[in-house]
Design an enzyme around this catalytic site. Structure first.
Site, PDB file in Angstrom:
ATOM      1  N   GLY A  48       0.642  -1.368   0.108  1.00 41.40           N
ATOM      2  CA  GLY A  48       0.175   0.404  -0.301  1.00 41.40           C
ATOM      3  C   GLY A  48       0.447   1.001   0.467  1.00 41.40           C
ATOM      4  O   GLY A  48       0.202   2.803  -0.824  1.00 41.40           O
ATOM      5  N   GLU A 103       3.554   4.366   5.485  1.00 43.06           N
ATOM      6  CA  GLU A 103       2.649   3.438   5.677  1.00 43.06           C
ATOM      7  C   GLU A 103       1.284   4.777   4.672  1.00 43.06           C
ATOM      8  O   GLU A 103       1.538   5.341   5.006  1.00 43.06           O
ATOM      9  CB  GLU A 103       2.133   3.736   6.976  1.00 43.06           C
ATOM     10  CG  GLU A 103       2.501   1.829   7.749  1.00 43.06           C
ATOM     11  CD  GLU A 103       1.708   0.835   7.102  1.00 43.06           C
ATOM     12  OE1 GLU A 103       1.639   0.452   6.176  1.00 43.06           O
ATOM     13  OE2 GLU A 103       1.986   0.106   7.459  1.00 43.06           O
ATOM     14  N   ASP A 107      -4.729   1.283  10.392  1.00 44.05           N
ATOM     15  CA  ASP A 107      -6.166   1.136  10.875  1.00 44.05           C
ATOM     16  C   ASP A 107      -6.734   1.334  12.316  1.00 44.05           C
ATOM     17  O   ASP A 107      -6.795   1.963  12.281  1.00 44.05           O
ATOM     18  CB  ASP A 107      -6.603   0.611   9.767  1.00 44.05           C
ATOM     19  CG  ASP A 107      -8.433  -0.076   9.687  1.00 44.05           C
ATOM     20  OD1 ASP A 107      -8.906   0.579  10.636  1.00 44.05           O
ATOM     21  OD2 ASP A 107      -9.031  -0.609   8.313  1.00 44.05           O
ATOM     22  N   LYS A 135      -7.641   6.345  10.412  1.00 42.69           N
ATOM     23  CA  LYS A 135      -8.793   6.172  10.965  1.00 42.69           C
ATOM     24  C   LYS A 135      -8.360   6.111  12.518  1.00 42.69           C
ATOM     25  O   LYS A 135      -8.604   4.529  13.122  1.00 42.69           O
ATOM     26  CB  LYS A 135      -9.155   4.932  10.665  1.00 42.69           C
ATOM     27  CG  LYS A 135      -9.399   4.490   9.065  1.00 42.69           C
ATOM     28  CD  LYS A 135      -9.949   3.095   8.376  1.00 42.69           C
ATOM     29  CE  LYS A 135      -9.938   3.235   7.195  1.00 42.69           C
ATOM     30  NZ  LYS A 135     -11.039   2.271   6.868  1.00 42.69           N
ATOM     31  N   VAL A 157     -11.467   2.440   2.025  1.00 35.05           N
ATOM     32  CA  VAL A 157     -11.285   3.792   1.410  1.00 35.05           C
ATOM     33  C   VAL A 157     -10.031   3.160   0.460  1.00 35.05           C
ATOM     34  O   VAL A 157      -9.211   1.792   0.810  1.00 35.05           O
ATOM     35  CB  VAL A 157     -10.663   4.409   2.167  1.00 35.05           C
ATOM     36  CG1 VAL A 157     -11.356   5.853   2.532  1.00 35.05           C
ATOM     37  CG2 VAL A 157      -9.357   4.275   2.965  1.00 35.05           C
ATOM     38  N   ASP A 163      -6.080  -0.738  -1.775  1.00 30.82           N
ATOM     39  CA  ASP A 163      -6.316  -1.973  -2.357  1.00 30.82           C
ATOM     40  C   ASP A 163      -7.895  -2.123  -1.794  1.00 30.82           C
ATOM     41  O   ASP A 163      -7.886  -1.985  -0.855  1.00 30.82           O
ATOM     42  CB  ASP A 163      -6.033  -2.968  -3.488  1.00 30.82           C
ATOM     43  CG  ASP A 163      -6.054  -4.079  -1.597  1.00 30.82           C
ATOM     44  OD1 ASP A 163      -5.487  -3.646  -0.295  1.00 30.82           O
ATOM     45  OD2 ASP A 163      -6.337  -5.079  -1.070  1.00 30.82           O
ATOM     46  N   ARG A 169      -5.833   0.335  -6.940  1.00 27.67           N
ATOM     47  CA  ARG A 169      -3.502   1.016  -6.533  1.00 27.67           C
ATOM     48  C   ARG A 169      -3.544   2.016  -6.804  1.00 27.67           C
ATOM     49  O   ARG A 169      -2.855   2.582  -6.757  1.00 27.67           O
ATOM     50  CB  ARG A 169      -3.323  -0.445  -5.699  1.00 27.67           C
ATOM     51  CG  ARG A 169      -3.825  -0.977  -4.816  1.00 27.67           C
ATOM     52  CD  ARG A 169      -1.894  -2.140  -4.469  1.00 27.67           C
ATOM     53  NE  ARG A 169      -2.382  -3.592  -4.069  1.00 27.67           N
ATOM     54  CZ  ARG A 169      -2.440  -3.275  -3.355  1.00 27.67           C
ATOM     55  NH1 ARG A 169      -2.456  -2.794  -1.852  1.00 27.67           N
ATOM     56  NH2 ARG A 169      -2.503  -4.269  -2.102  1.00 27.67           N
TER      57      ARG A 169
HETATM   58  C1  PRP Z   1      -2.692  -2.433   5.090  1.00 25.18           C
HETATM   59  C2  PRP Z   1      -1.561  -0.582   5.859  1.00 25.18           C
HETATM   60  C3  PRP Z   1      -1.357  -1.376   6.634  1.00 25.18           C
HETATM   61  C4  PRP Z   1      -2.576  -1.803   7.461  1.00 25.18           C
HETATM   62  C5  PRP Z   1      -2.970  -1.159   8.609  1.00 25.18           C
HETATM   63  O1  PRP Z   1      -2.097  -3.381   4.933  1.00 25.18           O
HETATM   64  O2  PRP Z   1      -0.908  -0.954   4.422  1.00 25.18           O
HETATM   65  O3  PRP Z   1       0.534  -2.308   6.675  1.00 25.18           O
HETATM   66  O4  PRP Z   1      -3.285  -2.357   6.478  1.00 25.18           O
HETATM   67  O5  PRP Z   1      -4.090  -1.846   8.660  1.00 25.18           O
HETATM   68  P1  PRP Z   1      -3.717  -2.052  10.810  1.00 25.18           P
HETATM   69  O6  PRP Z   1      -3.764  -0.519  10.636  1.00 25.18           O
HETATM   70  O7  PRP Z   1      -5.595  -3.319  11.244  1.00 25.18           O
HETATM   71  O8  PRP Z   1      -3.025  -3.057  11.593  1.00 25.18           O
HETATM   72  P2  PRP Z   1      -2.702  -4.578   4.207  1.00 25.18           P
HETATM   73  O9  PRP Z   1      -2.230  -5.557   4.953  1.00 25.18           O
HETATM   74  O10 PRP Z   1      -4.348  -4.131   3.404  1.00 25.18           O
HETATM   75  O11 PRP Z   1      -1.308  -5.261   3.540  1.00 25.18           O
HETATM   76  P3  PRP Z   1      -1.417  -4.188   1.795  1.00 25.18           P
HETATM   77  O12 PRP Z   1      -0.185  -2.453   1.750  1.00 25.18           O
HETATM   78  O13 PRP Z   1      -0.423  -4.525   0.825  1.00 25.18           O
HETATM   79  O14 PRP Z   1      -2.838  -3.922   0.821  1.00 25.18           O
END
Ligand code: PRP
Length: 185
Positions: A48, A103, A107, A135, A157, A163, A169
């Site tokens: 991401g 990052e 979330d 968030k 989002v 994604d 993305r």
């Molecule tokens: C997303 C984002 C963070 C994580 C945040 O990655 O890039 O690393 O989730 O979530 P959290 O605060 O609830 O732990 P994801 O695991 O979706 O992988 P990606 O970056 O490959 O989409």
């Protein structure tokens, strides 16, 4: 890719390309000032963070190295569990380095919480975090995130690196996803 390619899948544009770029200008200026006279190791978290890493790094004037980690949460579905495994580790030894984790979104904060503990255990000079999005209403842990682009509501989002099922993305903006797209998740 732009909104016309997938208009049926989007609810509304939350942050335009101009808003993202303007905020990255501000964050980069702050980071430059904070790290003046030092060298930074930017650690992007795949996948991401690819867009924000590329656009933030190009705005910085302090010398930077760039490295990447890929991590995956154990556990169910799309929710972060906080139990993380490393899919790709850094190529760089962070001992004595000023590390800035980059990052796309914080979330629940569970992934970042684990990453901070992991990187701090490797003996860096410092570890801070820059995230484009956060968030606050979804937070499960309290974290000190030094650089935050935007605090957003707890909606689904996509875009600018984020994604749904590996798609969207490459949107240049951040948008909320239409509920019918993720209704069957
Ligand atoms: C997303 C984002 C963070 C994580 C945040 O990655 O890039 O690393 O989730 O979530 P959290 O605060 O609830 O732990 P994801 O695991 O979706 O992988 P990606 O970056 O490959 O989409």
């Amino acid at each position: 890719m732009d909104a016309s390619d997938i208009s049926d899948d989007l609810d509304q544009v939350l942050l335009t390309e101009d808003q993202l770029h303007q905020r990255l200008d501000e964050l980069a200026a702050t980071i430059d000032a904070d790290y003046a006279g030092r060298e930074l190791l930017l650690v992007g978290v795949l996948k991401g963070a690819v867009m924000v890493m590329a656009d933030l790094a190009r705005r910085l004037h302090v010398p930077v190295q760039m490295d990447w980690m890929a991590v995956s949460s154990y556990g169910s579905g799309t929710k972060s569990s906080g139990v993380v495994r490393i899919l790709k580790d850094l190529d760089t030894d962070v001992t004595g380095q000023h590390v800035l984790i980059v990052e796309d979104i914080v979330d629940s904060g569970l992934t970042l919480s684990w990453l901070l503990a992991n990187l701090r255990s490797r003996g860096p000079a410092s570890v801070e975090v820059a995230t484009l999005l956060r968030k606050p209403e979804s937070a499960k842990v309290s974290l000190d995130v030094r650089y935050v682009g935007f605090d957003i509501p707890p909606a689904f989002v996509v875009g600018y690196g984020l994604d749904h099922d590996q798609r969207y993305r490459n949107l240049p903006f951040v948008a909320t996803l239409a509920p019918h797209v993720y209704a069957d998740d």
